[in-house]
Design a protein around this motif. Structure first.
Motif, PDB file in Angstrom:
ATOM      1  N   THR A   1       0.821  -1.209   0.000  1.00 57.10           N
ATOM      2  CA  THR A   1       0.000   0.000   0.000  1.00 57.10           C
ATOM      3  C   THR A   1       0.858   1.263   0.000  1.00 57.10           C
ATOM      4  O   THR A   1       0.446   2.294  -0.528  1.00 57.10           O
ATOM      5  N   GLN A   2       2.051   1.208   0.541  1.00 56.43           N
ATOM      6  CA  GLN A   2       2.918   2.390   0.543  1.00 56.43           C
ATOM      7  C   GLN A   2       3.299   2.804  -0.873  1.00 56.43           C
ATOM      8  O   GLN A   2       3.596   3.985  -1.123  1.00 56.43           O
ATOM      9  N   ASP A   3       3.275   1.861  -1.815  1.00 59.28           N
ATOM     10  CA  ASP A   3       3.607   2.189  -3.202  1.00 59.28           C
ATOM     11  C   ASP A   3       2.458   2.883  -3.919  1.00 59.28           C
ATOM     12  O   ASP A   3       2.610   3.288  -5.075  1.00 59.28           O
ATOM     13  N   PHE A   4       1.326   3.028  -3.246  1.00 63.00           N
ATOM     14  CA  PHE A   4       0.257   3.865  -3.779  1.00 63.00           C
ATOM     15  C   PHE A   4       0.627   5.350  -3.666  1.00 63.00           C
ATOM     16  O   PHE A   4       0.043   6.187  -4.344  1.00 63.00           O
ATOM     17  N   TYR A   5       1.611   5.664  -2.805  1.00 60.46           N
ATOM     18  CA  TYR A   5       1.916   7.052  -2.481  1.00 60.46           C
ATOM     19  C   TYR A   5       3.295   7.510  -2.958  1.00 60.46           C
ATOM     20  O   TYR A   5       3.598   8.702  -2.903  1.00 60.46           O
TER      21      TYR A   5
ATOM     22  N   GLY B   1      -1.140  -8.350   0.426  1.00 61.98           N
ATOM     23  CA  GLY B   1      -0.352  -9.551   0.664  1.00 61.98           C
ATOM     24  C   GLY B   1       1.124  -9.297   0.882  1.00 61.98           C
ATOM     25  O   GLY B   1       1.820 -10.114   1.496  1.00 61.98           O
ATOM     26  N   ASN B   2       1.619  -8.144   0.388  1.00 55.06           N
ATOM     27  CA  ASN B   2       3.030  -7.804   0.594  1.00 55.06           C
ATOM     28  C   ASN B   2       3.247  -6.918   1.809  1.00 55.06           C
ATOM     29  O   ASN B   2       4.394  -6.769   2.254  1.00 55.06           O
ATOM     30  N   ASN B   3       2.183  -6.302   2.320  1.00 53.46           N
ATOM     31  CA  ASN B   3       2.331  -5.516   3.544  1.00 53.46           C
ATOM     32  C   ASN B   3       2.848  -6.411   4.660  1.00 53.46           C
ATOM     33  O   ASN B   3       2.342  -7.534   4.860  1.00 53.46           O
TER      34      ASN B   3
ATOM     35  N   ALA C   1       0.353 -13.461  12.143  1.00 54.47           N
ATOM     36  CA  ALA C   1      -0.968 -12.885  11.843  1.00 54.47           C
ATOM     37  C   ALA C   1      -1.194 -11.529  12.493  1.00 54.47           C
ATOM     38  O   ALA C   1      -2.001 -10.742  12.001  1.00 54.47           O
ATOM     39  N   GLU C   2      -0.509 -11.243  13.588  1.00 52.54           N
ATOM     40  CA  GLU C   2      -0.785 -10.018  14.343  1.00 52.54           C
ATOM     41  C   GLU C   2      -0.655  -8.740  13.507  1.00 52.54           C
ATOM     42  O   GLU C   2      -1.512  -7.847  13.592  1.00 52.54           O
ATOM     43  N   PRO C   3       0.383  -8.589  12.666  1.00 55.07           N
ATOM     44  CA  PRO C   3       0.501  -7.343  11.893  1.00 55.07           C
ATOM     45  C   PRO C   3      -0.624  -7.138  10.883  1.00 55.07           C
ATOM     46  O   PRO C   3      -0.847  -5.998  10.453  1.00 55.07           O
ATOM     47  N   ILE C   4      -1.314  -8.199  10.502  1.00 59.65           N
ATOM     48  CA  ILE C   4      -2.419  -8.047   9.548  1.00 59.65           C
ATOM     49  C   ILE C   4      -3.498  -7.155  10.147  1.00 59.65           C
ATOM     50  O   ILE C   4      -4.045  -6.268   9.477  1.00 59.65           O
TER      51      ILE C   4
END
Length: 285
Positions: A88-92, A119-121, A155-158
């Motif tokens: 998502t950071q590559d959206f910015y 999925g890459n986050n 799973a926690e960071p999701i």
């Protein structure tokens, strides 16, 4: 034709011109719908040939990914900035030299947006596969070495990081393209619900359900983010059941880690991209 009829037709034509009517042949041609595709390697179709010439080679964007299929079928004008490895950071910000921030492809007149992202986050997919392969190598006789070693940590960071990032990204898409309908797809199953297909997917049989639960968590997070922001979630879980990377060639939509038929393993093959396109088209209506 009598003189009276001729005069009547001339008068009718003049009236039509006066009030602004036009024949179909004279009508202005309609513009194709403006369509933007965003996202990661699942959205880009990385590994499916041929590679699209409109995106940098590092992105491995395919001319046969689901967005190209949708645009071709519906006659939409597609701008596809999806790129393998995107977060998502590559959206910015630009992901590679020659790319742009993905959200910069959006305009106030964009009418349709599709994407797959998340999925890459936090390195969720690649990190989990690497962790579970490593756990099996270090403890080859254990039934669930990866789960025993990592527990809930994968799973926690999701929930704590990926979910708010998805909500922000989808909200920002809405802000940039307020007229657009937004469709975000979940990920098709990479692994079966149980069992093993070692060595194609080199993880312990007991860790297959563990990794599957991790993917289910991610897909549910995408679904909740879509609901929170008014986007439409396209669920791939039901239709991809039995099409995972453990199935033989011709049945699977996901290529395995080893002995894959394309250069990017653990990703959709051409049939997988076609299936995502079909589900997207159903949702688009």
């Amino acid at each position: 034709m009598t003189t009276g009829v001729r005069r009547w037709l001339l008068a009718a034509s003049a009236l039509a011109a006066t009030v602004g009517f036009a024949s179909p042949a004279a009508a202005a041609p309609s513009q194709p719908l403006e369509y933007v595709n965003l996202g990661d390697s699942f959205s880009a179709g990385s590994g499916v040939f041929p590679v699209a010439a409109t995106q940098v080679a590092k992105c491995m964007q395919s001319e046969q990914n689901f967005s190209h299929r949708i645009a071709q079928q519906l006659g939409y004008r597609l701008t596809d900035v999806s790129c393998g490895g995107a977060k998502t950071q590559d959206f910015y910000a630009p992901q590679f030299d020659g790319t742009r921030a993905q959200l910069d492809a959006l305009t106030p007149t964009t009418e349709l947006v599709t994407l797959m992202i998340g999925g890459n986050n936090n390195n969720t997919f690649a990190g989990a596969m690497a962790a579970c392969i490593g756990a099996m190598v270090s403890n080859p006789v254990a039934q669930t070495p990866c789960q025993a070693q990592h527990g809930a940590k994968l799973a926690e960071p999701i929930e704590t990081q990926t979910y708010p990032a998805l909500v922000k990204a989808l909200s920002d898409i809405h802000d940039r393209s307020p007229q657009a309908r937004i469709f975000i797809a979940g990920y098709p199953w990479l692994l079966p619900a149980s069992g093993s297909c070692y060595p194609q997917m080199p993880v312990a049989a007991g860790d297959v359900p563990y990794l599957r639960a991790l993917q289910a968590k991610l897909n549910d997070t995408v679904r909740r983010a879509a609901k929170e922001t008014g986007a439409t979630f396209v669920d791939m879980s039901q239709v991809s059941e039995g099409r995972d990377g453990c199935k033989p060639v011709g049945e699977r939509w996901i290529e395995p880690m080893l002995f894959a038929t394309q250069p990017v393993p653990v990703h959709p093959n051409a049939e997988g991209e076609r299936a995502i396109a079909a589900e997207m088209l159903k949702a688009i209506g």
